[in-house]
Scaffold this active site. Structure first.
Site, PDB file in Angstrom:
ATOM      1  CE1 TYR A  23      -3.697  -2.455   0.261  1.00  0.00           C
ATOM      2  CE2 TYR A  23      -2.542  -3.323   2.170  1.00  0.00           C
ATOM      3  CZ  TYR A  23      -3.525  -3.437   1.219  1.00  0.00           C
ATOM      4  OH  TYR A  23      -4.345  -4.536   1.216  1.00  0.00           O
ATOM      5  CG  HIS A  99      -9.136  -1.072  -4.969  1.00  0.00           C
ATOM      6  ND1 HIS A  99      -9.602  -1.385  -3.713  1.00  0.00           N
ATOM      7  CD2 HIS A  99     -10.165  -1.271  -5.819  1.00  0.00           C
ATOM      8  CE1 HIS A  99     -10.862  -1.775  -3.812  1.00  0.00           C
ATOM      9  NE2 HIS A  99     -11.230  -1.698  -5.078  1.00  0.00           N
TER      10      HIS A  99
END
EC number: 4.2.1.10
Length: 145
Positions: A23, A99
């Site tokens: 991430y 995302h």
């Protein structure tokens, strides 16, 4: 003129320290500040929220007006939340699913989105840039109305 809503789902409050290999190291505050600045500069109202509670996310979606635009990172709800999907369908606003990681290059269960079919697009795999690109699209859509 409508407002842009940026809704972050579960665990996104941990960005910057949660699995940075997947991430990135950018925090949610850093992402939000970039989005707020860009929308402010464009003169478009924006509301940014994060929750770990599905019902709270749904309430925010329900409060959207007909001229609003939704940018949503549903997190894990992407893969199974028909409640979030139905909420988006109910308010009939354009939405983009976002995302940070490429969900199509990860575990098999992450490759399915029950949210994407009710959105006008999905952007994934570009880190914080995924949000920025979604915001560019939303700003263009709202200023053309």
């Amino acid at each position: 003129m409508g407002k842009i809503w940026v809704l972050h789902g579960p665990n996104l409050n941990l960005l910057g320290r949660r699995e940075p290999d997947k991430y990135g190291t950018q925090t949610l505050d850093e992402i939000n500040n970039e989005l707020l600045h860009k929308a402010y500069t464009a003169g478009i109202p924006i509301q940014v929220e994060q929750t770990n509670f599905e019902g709270e996310l749904i309430q925010w979606i329900h409060s959207m007006g007909p001229d609003d635009f939704l940018i949503i990172n549903p997190g894990a709800w992407t893969h199974y939340s028909y409640a979030v999907r139905d909420a988006i369908t109910s308010v009939q606003v354009p939405a983009i699913e976002v995302h940070l990681s490429n969900i199509h290059a990860r575990e098999e269960f992450r490759k399915t989105s029950v949210i994407a079919p009710v959105c006008c697009g999905q952007i994934s795999g570009l880190g914080g840039k995924s949000y920025s690109l979604a915001l560019d699209y939303a700003l263009e859509a709202l200023t053309q109305k």
